[in-house]
Design a protein around this motif. Structure first.
Motif, PDB file in Angstrom:
ATOM      1  N   HIS A  75      38.029  22.422 -68.522  1.00 40.13           N
ATOM      2  CA  HIS A  75      38.302  21.237 -69.338  1.00 40.13           C
ATOM      3  C   HIS A  75      39.061  21.553 -70.623  1.00 40.13           C
ATOM      4  N   GLY A  76      39.601  22.764 -70.743  1.00 38.91           N
ATOM      5  CA  GLY A  76      40.488  23.080 -71.860  1.00 38.91           C
ATOM      6  C   GLY A  76      39.815  23.282 -73.190  1.00 38.91           C
ATOM      7  N   PHE A  77      38.667  23.955 -73.206  1.00 41.91           N
ATOM      8  CA  PHE A  77      37.959  24.256 -74.451  1.00 41.91           C
ATOM      9  C   PHE A  77      38.042  25.748 -74.781  1.00 41.91           C
ATOM     10  N   LYS A  78      38.430  26.058 -75.990  1.00 45.05           N
ATOM     11  CA  LYS A  78      38.119  27.379 -76.529  1.00 45.05           C
ATOM     12  C   LYS A  78      36.616  27.372 -76.824  1.00 45.05           C
ATOM     13  N   VAL A  79      35.919  28.430 -76.445  1.00 44.11           N
ATOM     14  CA  VAL A  79      34.466  28.454 -76.641  1.00 44.11           C
ATOM     15  C   VAL A  79      34.098  29.650 -77.515  1.00 44.11           C
ATOM     16  N   TYR A  80      33.344  29.382 -78.564  1.00 42.81           N
ATOM     17  CA  TYR A  80      32.842  30.432 -79.455  1.00 42.81           C
ATOM     18  C   TYR A  80      31.323  30.460 -79.330  1.00 42.81           C
ATOM     19  N   PHE A  81      30.774  31.594 -78.890  1.00 37.48           N
ATOM     20  CA  PHE A  81      29.320  31.732 -78.739  1.00 37.48           C
ATOM     21  C   PHE A  81      28.753  32.434 -79.974  1.00 37.48           C
ATOM     22  N   LEU A  82      28.175  31.678 -80.883  1.00 41.14           N
ATOM     23  CA  LEU A  82      27.518  32.235 -82.070  1.00 41.14           C
ATOM     24  C   LEU A  82      26.022  32.349 -81.760  1.00 41.14           C
ATOM     25  N   VAL A  83      25.695  33.301 -80.893  1.00 42.96           N
ATOM     26  CA  VAL A  83      24.327  33.447 -80.407  1.00 42.96           C
ATOM     27  C   VAL A  83      23.833  34.858 -80.668  1.00 42.96           C
ATOM     28  N   LYS A  84      22.561  34.968 -80.950  1.00 43.58           N
ATOM     29  CA  LYS A  84      21.941  36.265 -81.225  1.00 43.58           C
ATOM     30  C   LYS A  84      20.520  36.255 -80.679  1.00 43.58           C
ATOM     31  N   ASN A  85      20.160  37.300 -79.940  1.00 42.98           N
ATOM     32  CA  ASN A  85      18.827  37.373 -79.335  1.00 42.98           C
ATOM     33  C   ASN A  85      17.724  37.227 -80.382  1.00 42.98           C
ATOM     34  N   ARG A  86      16.696  36.462 -80.007  1.00 41.89           N
ATOM     35  CA  ARG A  86      15.510  36.210 -80.834  1.00 41.89           C
ATOM     36  C   ARG A  86      15.802  35.375 -82.072  1.00 41.89           C
ATOM     37  N   CYS A  87      17.050  35.006 -82.288  1.00 46.31           N
ATOM     38  CA  CYS A  87      17.425  34.319 -83.523  1.00 46.31           C
ATOM     39  C   CYS A  87      17.403  32.810 -83.290  1.00 46.31           C
ATOM     40  N   VAL A  88      16.368  32.145 -83.776  1.00 48.01           N
ATOM     41  CA  VAL A  88      16.184  30.713 -83.565  1.00 48.01           C
ATOM     42  C   VAL A  88      17.175  29.927 -84.420  1.00 48.01           C
ATOM     43  N   SER A  89      17.808  28.924 -83.811  1.00 43.83           N
ATOM     44  CA  SER A  89      18.752  28.071 -84.553  1.00 43.83           C
ATOM     45  C   SER A  89      17.965  27.012 -85.311  1.00 43.83           C
ATOM     46  N   ALA A  90      17.493  27.384 -86.481  1.00 42.85           N
ATOM     47  CA  ALA A  90      16.701  26.484 -87.321  1.00 42.85           C
ATOM     48  C   ALA A  90      16.709  27.026 -88.738  1.00 42.85           C
ATOM     49  N   SER A  91      16.525  26.140 -89.693  1.00 44.85           N
ATOM     50  CA  SER A  91      16.544  26.541 -91.102  1.00 44.85           C
ATOM     51  C   SER A  91      15.171  27.049 -91.518  1.00 44.85           C
ATOM     52  N   ILE A  92      14.819  28.209 -90.994  1.00 48.43           N
ATOM     53  CA  ILE A  92      13.515  28.810 -91.291  1.00 48.43           C
ATOM     54  C   ILE A  92      13.576  30.288 -90.945  1.00 48.43           C
ATOM     55  N   THR A 118      11.912  33.382 -89.181  1.00 52.27           N
ATOM     56  CA  THR A 118      10.924  33.712 -88.151  1.00 52.27           C
ATOM     57  C   THR A 118      10.574  35.194 -88.252  1.00 52.27           C
ATOM     58  N   ASP A 119       9.553  35.607 -87.497  1.00 50.59           N
ATOM     59  CA  ASP A 119       9.276  37.039 -87.424  1.00 50.59           C
ATOM     60  C   ASP A 119      10.089  37.638 -86.280  1.00 50.59           C
ATOM     61  N   ARG A 120       9.961  38.941 -86.086  1.00 51.79           N
ATOM     62  CA  ARG A 120      10.759  39.641 -85.080  1.00 51.79           C
ATOM     63  C   ARG A 120      10.184  39.511 -83.672  1.00 51.79           C
ATOM     64  N   GLY A 121       9.002  38.936 -83.574  1.00 49.65           N
ATOM     65  CA  GLY A 121       8.387  38.785 -82.269  1.00 49.65           C
ATOM     66  C   GLY A 121       7.395  39.867 -81.934  1.00 49.65           C
ATOM     67  N   GLY A 122       7.201  40.845 -82.826  1.00 51.68           N
ATOM     68  CA  GLY A 122       6.227  41.900 -82.584  1.00 51.68           C
ATOM     69  C   GLY A 122       4.895  41.592 -83.235  1.00 51.68           C
ATOM     70  N   ASP A 123       4.021  42.602 -83.248  1.00 52.14           N
ATOM     71  CA  ASP A 123       2.690  42.415 -83.824  1.00 52.14           C
ATOM     72  C   ASP A 123       2.650  42.657 -85.331  1.00 52.14           C
ATOM     73  N   GLU A 124       3.754  43.189 -85.887  1.00 48.28           N
ATOM     74  CA  GLU A 124       3.717  43.538 -87.305  1.00 48.28           C
ATOM     75  C   GLU A 124       4.051  42.356 -88.215  1.00 48.28           C
ATOM     76  N   HIS A 125       4.566  41.232 -87.647  1.00 47.42           N
ATOM     77  CA  HIS A 125       4.867  40.016 -88.411  1.00 47.42           C
ATOM     78  C   HIS A 125       5.879  40.271 -89.532  1.00 47.42           C
ATOM     79  N   ASP A 126       6.871  41.092 -89.254  1.00 44.21           N
ATOM     80  CA  ASP A 126       7.933  41.323 -90.228  1.00 44.21           C
ATOM     81  C   ASP A 126       8.948  40.189 -90.158  1.00 44.21           C
TER      82      ASP A 126
END
Length: 734
Positions: free
Chosen positions: A532-549, A551-559
């Motif tokens: 459909h003729g779109f340039k696509v830019y993927f601004l994605v990062k693992n574990r990185c939630v798209s929200a204004s907050i 988060t922790d890293r997902g481990g038990d240390e709560h960093d």
């Protein structure tokens, strides 16, 4: 080819002989301490969670004993033979290690499905080549493999670290001998005996300097690297070499007559060293757990504790200390004898039943596994380890060295056979066709073709239809289900580039925000962009939630995951310059918890949801200001079960692998949709392409839908190109 380097002087006489190495019963008892702590940790003894430091105790012991042999050989003959060194290593480790690897592969073929056998065969080959730590570091740092069960041969990583160290250390020793010999020759010693004796002492001093340099460099690397890359640091030879170096340096140090005299005269000091050393090891076992960054500087506690115990017993009178007597009792000596075999056998016996049962073992099951490991360890020591070390038939150096190629050949052959059998098992039985629309009559006119195929697949599964023979991908190739990364992989926090996907010459621009749950839409959105003729830019990062907050890293240390905050700021800055025609947001909820305005970690689900709604709302508002249209793709349903693992179970049918959504996760996803409604952003729900009538099949048509419990498979994503384009309101090129 020379097997060693000796003093070239023709007039050389034998240097003063080093005293014979005595049996260190305290060190043998320390081996028992090491394996018992490891066994306790791996068997799930909660108050001994730090028992994994037993591996570090093993490293110190190995560094000490092997270097003691090298230094002793140098003192006796003025040279070090590489061939004899590696022959001793071959007799010591290869027979039992090869047997364990071969038996584990065979057991996997019998007990596990083809999905588990296929990667295990590759793990076994890496382990046979003493590269298991490299293999495990690669797998452990792959986000999409983090939730998979551990390999039954994962524990071979520590053996790989040792052997990689001993590949380098004897070569360093030979270099030190060459330097010492040349320094002696340049000074023109009067006699061969004098030259030989001084060269031996000089070589030991150079060895001590070399190991000190290696130890300091490795320790610094470990301290710096562990916080940044915890998984790769854990398995790395570079971050562990200093632990073996401590033992090696200790072996060289105790050859000093002055040190030994002072130690022999200080009985009270020896008592403090051995008791304090054992207490340090115990303290690490009781206070460390899986959340402790390791190795880093934290490893110093068990490492220095082990070194203290070894040093305390370095003089003959060291046997009389209280700690040495405790370590020398018969049960500890027996366990010390069996420690290597016990280490080899305990892990597969604990891990494989959990893979078979698809759950954690209860304490009675773990007790049975540990008991079986002890029995196998005794048998392995009695009939494999001891005979290969002690019988004269294996004493010739050339015969022992043949163990290396023979060991690899045996493991590779067994692994190849296991893989062939897994391939056969994956397609065993009569041919079973893929599920078709004809499997669900009468047709439902309210469903499009792909939704109808989902319905047909549910109906087929409810009828316990056999698994299709030609699955996409095959059950032995489940790693291919893993979502593919984009051109710009932002896993590395130093990468800050923009890459164009989709149609690079397209006149319209699509920007995609999200974490790995946007990444699994890459094949779908790329096809939409190209068509459909779109340039696509993927601004994605693992574990990185798209929200204004935060988060922790997902481990038990709560960093706090500050790298995600940095990435989101950078991504939004770049986004404002792109003038997007369409912005797509697809994000998974936080893995473990978030931080509120007071930087307090919040981990309770209801509290997280309360904080996430305004966080999603704010993010979507900011995004929507800089685009012509914003669409939220409601996160796809997640499951407790793993589709590929379920399908590969012996005798499984499609009916065994019908999954249901996790209710708590659905509630968290609904928060995203509520935020989108508040902002006035369209929300697209694609769950009808995964589930029908409350049931979600593992296979739709001939394609496995999920890589794991929450990520769509790379093979299924393209099948949703047209449905998603319609939901996004995208029309064909004009």
């Amino acid at each position: 080819m020379s097997s060693g380097i000796s003093d070239p002087s023709p007039a050389r006489t034998a240097p003063t002989k080093a005293p014979a190495t005595r049996l260190r019963r305290d060190v043998q008892g320390l081996r028992a301490v090491a394996i018992l702590t490891v066994l306790a940790a791996h068997a799930g003894v909660s108050w001994f969670a730090g028992g994994y430091v037993g591996v570090d105790v093993f490293f110190v012991i190995s560094g000490f004993l092997i270097t003691q042999q090298l230094v002793g050989e140098l003192a006796r003959s003025g040279r070090i033979s590489l061939r004899r060194f590696y022959a001793r290593r071959a007799r010591r480790i290869l027979p039992a290690a090869t047997l364990t690897l071969a038996v584990t592969v065979v057991a996997a073929v019998v007990l596990l499905g083809p999905a588990q056998v296929a990667p295990l065969t590759l793990d076994a080959v890496w382990a046979s080549a003493f590269a298991a730590n490299i293999r495990m570091a690669i797998a452990g740092t792959d986000y999409f493999q983090a939730e998979l069960p551990p390999s039954p041969v994962q524990h071979f990583w520590s053996l790989a670290v040792e052997e990689q160290f001993y590949l380098v250390w004897p070569l360093v020793a030979l270099l030190c001998i060459v330097l010492a010999t040349r320094i002696g020759a340049s000074r023109g010693a009067d006699s061969g005996a004098e030259r030989g004796g001084e060269s031996s002492v000089r070589a030991r001093r150079l060895l001590l300097a070399a190991i000190a340099l290696i130890t300091v460099a490795s320790l610094l690397w470990s301290v710096v690297h562990t916080p940044a890359e915890a998984t790769s640091a854990y398995f790395s030879s570079l971050t562990r070499a200093w632990e073996l170096g401590i033992g090696a340096g200790l072996a060289i140090l105790v050859t000093s007559g002055r040190v030994m005299q002072r130690l022999a005269a200080a009985r009270f000091l020896r008592e403090i060293l051995v008791i304090g050393g054992l207490a340090a090891i115990l303290l690490a076992c009781l206070t460390y757990d899986e959340s402790t960054p390791f190795p880093g500087y934290q490893a110093a506690l068990p490492v220095l504790g082990s070194a203290a115990v070894i040093l305390a017993g370095a003089v003959p009178s060291g046997d009389s200390t209280i700690g040495a007597r405790l370590l020398s009792v018969p049960p500890m000596q027996a366990i010390g004898d069996w420690s290597f075999s016990l280490y080899l056998w305990h892990w597969p016996l604990l891990v494989m039943p959990e893979i078979v049962l698809q759950r954690d073992l209860i304490w009675t099951e773990r007790s049975v596994a540990v008991t079986a490991a002890v029995v196998l360890a005794y048998l392995s020591f009695r009939f494999v380890e001891a005979p290969f070390r002690e019988r004269t038939v294996w004493r010739p150096t050339w015969r022992a060295l043949t163990f290396y190629p023979v060991s690899i050949a045996l493991v590779v052959t067994t692994a190849f056979g296991g893989r062939v059998y897994a391939d056969f098992e994956a397609t065993r039985g009569s041919f079973q066709p893929a599920i078709s629309l004809a499997s669900a009559s009468p047709a439902d006119p309210s469903l499009d073709e792909q939704q109808a195929l989902v319905r047909a697949s549910v109906i087929a599964a409810r009828g316990n239809t056999p698994i299709p023979t030609e699955l996409r991908p095959a059950l032995t190739e489940l790693d291919k289900l893993k979502p593919r990364r984009t051109k710009c992989d932002y896993t590395d926090d130093t990468v800050r580039d923009l890459c164009v996907d989709g149609d690079p010459d397209g006149k319209k621009t699509m920007v995609v925000f999200g974490n790995s749950h946007a990444l699994h839409w890459v094949p779908t959105l790329n096809r939409i962009g190209k068509k459909h003729g779109f340039k696509v830019y993927f601004l994605v990062k693992n574990r990185c939630v798209s929200a204004s907050i935060t988060t922790d890293r997902g481990g038990d240390e709560h960093d706090p995951y500050t790298e995600c905050d940095d990435f989101n700021r950078w991504a939004f800055k770049e986004y404002k310059r792109l003038d997007a025609d369409l912005t797509v947001v697809s994000t998974a909820p936080p893995i473990k918890g978030v931080f509120d305005e007071d930087d307090r970690w919040v981990g309770e689900k209801d509290e997280i949801n309360e904080l996430m709604r305004p966080a999603y709302t704010d993010f979507l508002k900011r995004v929507d200001r800089h685009t012509k249209r914003t669409v939220l793709i409601r996160d796809i349903q997640g499951f407790d079960a793993n589709a590929g693992t379920c399908l590969s179970r012996p005798g499984a049918t499609l009916g065994d692998c019908v999954m249901k959504p996790v209710e708590s996760r659905e509630t968290a996803i609904d928060v995203q949709v509520d935020a989108a409604k508040e902002v006035g952003v369209d929300a697209v729900d694609m769950n009808s392409y995964f589930c029908w009538d409350g049931s979600c099949p593992a296979v739709v048509g001939d394609t496995i839908t999920h890589y794991d419990g929450t990520h769509m498979s790379r093979q299924y994503a393209p099948r949703l190109t047209e449905p998603l384009a319609r939901e996004l309101g995208i029309r064909d090129r004009e």
